[in-house]
Design a protein around this motif. Structure first.
Motif: not given
Length: 603
Positions: A40-43, A47, A49, A76, A96-97, A103, A123-124
């Motif tokens: 789980r990543l934030d925006t 951020a 993974s 992504g 990465t975003t 989201n 991603i949220s």
């Protein structure tokens, strides 16, 4: 296993930690275990993974040297950090975003041959919020602000926000967020009471986000009666502001408290609290600084509120500042001339007539208008168009005047023609082979203001101006030097530089012109780059160094104007070719044109 790491559901998860790693040339992947950490990543912009793929053969043995390809869906971005498995059978990437604030769920796939595995990362954190009052009255309007922000609370710009309401009307149904992620909209209550549910939504599909705000439209009439919206109020002048509150058409009870607040100005009384009489409440406001003010009247019990916007204006000019958007212009180019008017307290002054005039202009330019009136920012402007001629540095002077005697000037330069040219070189000589020297040069073209001139055609020439006679002898430092120490210098015989032996030019009777054209340039012309520079090289035989003096000339012509730059020098030798007397100097010990110290002797 990290609680934020997730192997793909259904993938084998054999330990295999102690198994040997194999890397046969014919080895094929039997299984791939793909893990994301975290899942789980934030925006937020930073951020990321870590994506790890472990590759085994059909017997569960970790494979080394197997190529693994990674891919990601739904925006992504993957950076493949290791595309081929190492001794632990691991290939890896980073998700990465990449600045995409939506989201969403991103699916990452790792594949080798026909074997693949996938993992999902959520991603949220991007959200919408609506701010504004909780209640307004019939027939009134209120400002609402919608904020679109990422997981770190940073505003997201340039995104479309769709707006709707269940009661009343909105001033816009679609708006684009500002650089701070904001949109502002007006809700008009209409003539029907109830609850207006305002909805804001952004993005589409599975990435859609939305939010709502309920605003009660009361049956009361709650709003300002004076002054009119957008009224202009002079600085340091008291302005009475009056609001009215009616319930079912009747004045609210006398003595009801109304709270006034303002974004600019001083309220009297300072508390901003006033009680009603006959359904009305009035308050005075004044300001010492100019600008827009929004005054709000509200009742804390009912949540009712109303806004009124007006403007405090300065009226007495004290100074003027004149600027040009561009001060250096091409021929016939235009620029905006802007005057900013302020009073003695540095307030911007509105509604002042400013006159513009040209005091001097060698280019023959013009202004589109001789007058303008200042706006809320104290600005008045006109457009200057340059003429068809150059002006010289600061050769255009424009004046702006306000209140008859307060003035300022700005100077411009109309000069994009090539008025300046320079050529130069360094202290190194290149020896591409055993017979030639190459020396690098640069030509720089600028206008009268020192700015670079791009795409100027620079013509190059190099001609001999003379030569010396003598011979090389060893020095006390065991290097080759020319003897005698002050050899005779002979002017070039081609006096008119036409390359032909004309009458009276053969000074030494050799039936040829001395010296010959010993050097050339790498190109007959070069074009200047964006920085005004152009590179070229001087090429000449090594045997001619030290004996021949040449003149290098660069010429540039733009718009009927010509600039010429010349440099005269002896063709130089590389120091390394003269510092060892065990090796003859370039061309030998004897001078290229002999050693007799008389120019009329051919030896």
């Amino acid at each position: 296993m990290d609680e934020n790491s997730s192997p793909l559901a259904g993938s084998p998860n054999n330990g295999g930690g102690g198994n040997p790693t194999t890397s046969p040339d014919t080895a094929e992947a039997g299984t791939i275990d793909l893990v994301a950490s975290p899942v789980r990543l934030d925006t937020s912009t930073n951020a990321q993974s870590a994506i790890t793929a472990r590759v085994k053969d059909s017997n569960g043995v970790l494979l080394q040297g197997v190529t693994v390809s990674f891919s990601a869906t739904n925006g992504g971005t993957l950076e493949v950090t290791q595309g081929e498995t190492d001794q632990a059978g691991v290939a890896s990437a980073i998700l990465t975003t990449d600045g995409d604030p939506r989201n969403r769920t991103v699916t990452i796939t790792a594949q080798s041959g026909s074997i693949s595995d996938s993992v999902s990362v959520d991603i949220s954190g991007t959200s919408l919020a609506i701010s504004g009052p909780t209640s307004i009255s019939l027939g009134s309007s209120t400002a609402l602000r919608v904020t679109l922000s990422d997981a770190d609370g940073n505003g997201i710009s340039g995104e479309t926000v769709n707006l709707s309401t269940t009661l009343g009307t909105l001033s816009a149904s679609t708006l684009t967020t500002s650089t701070n992620g904001l949109v502002d909209v007006q809700l008009n209550s209409g003539s029907t009471g109830g609850t207006a549910t305002v909805t804001a939504a952004a993005y589409s599909g599975s990435s859609t986000i939305s939010t709502t705000r309920d605003i009660v439209v009361a049956g009361d009439s709650f709003g300002f009666t004076s002054p009119a919206p957008n009224t202009e109020v002079d600085l340091n002048t008291q302005q009475e502001v009056t609001m009215e509150w009616l319930v079912n058409g009747n004045p609210v009870a006398d003595g009801t408290q109304i709270q006034f607040t303002a974004t600019r100005g001083t309220l009297t009384p300072a508390s901003g609290v006033v009680t009603t009489s006959g359904g009305q409440a009035s308050i005075d406001i004044s300001s010492t600084n100019a600008g827009i003010s929004t005054i709000t009247a509200s009742d804390t019990n009912s949540g009712l509120s109303a806004d009124l916007t007006f403007e405090f204006v300065a009226t007495t000019p004290d100074e003027i500042n004149l600027q040009a958007i561009k001060t250096q212009l091409d021929l016939s180019e235009t620029t905006e001339i802007v005057a900013v008017i302020r009073d003695a307290d540095n307030n911007l002054v509105k509604n002042q007539e400013v006159s513009f005039s040209i005091l001097e202009d060698g280019s023959g330019g013009s202004l589109t208008s001789s007058r303008d009136v200042t706006d809320s920012q104290g600005r008045a402007s006109t457009i200057y168009q340059a003429g068809a001629n150059t002006s010289g540095r600061g050769g255009v002077e424009i004046q702006a005047t306000v209140a008859g005697s307060i003035s300022d000037t700005v100077t411009l330069t109309v000069a994009r023609q090539a008025l300046r040219l320079a050529i130069g070189t360094g202290n190194e000589i290149i020896e591409p082979d055993t017979v030639r020297y190459i020396k690098d040069y640069v030509a720089i073209v600028t206008d009268a203001n020192g700015a670079p001139v791009e795409n100027a055609n620079i013509e190059l020439s190099v001609l001999p101006t003379g030569y010396i006679k003598g011979s090389y002898v060893p020095s006390i430092d065991d290097t080759w030097v020319i003897s005698p120490g002050n050899p005779v210098f002979c002017d070039a015989e081609d006096l008119n530089r036409n390359g032909q032996l004309d009458a009276g030019e053969d000074i030494n009777g050799s039936l040829a012109l001395e010296p010959t054209n010993s050097a050339t340039t790498s190109a007959s012309s070069v074009i200047s780059a964006t920085d005004g520079s152009a590179d070229f090289s001087l090429i000449y035989p090594q045997s001619h160094c030290n004996w021949v003096r040449v003149e290098l000339t660069a010429t540039v012509r733009v718009g009927g104007s010509e600039s010429v730059e010349s440099s005269e020098f002896f063709l130089s030798c590389a120091a390394s070719d003269l510092n060892n007397t065990d090796i003859p100097p370039p061309g030998g010990i004897e001078g290229l044109y002999g050693s007799d110290q008389a120019c009329n002797v051919n030896d």
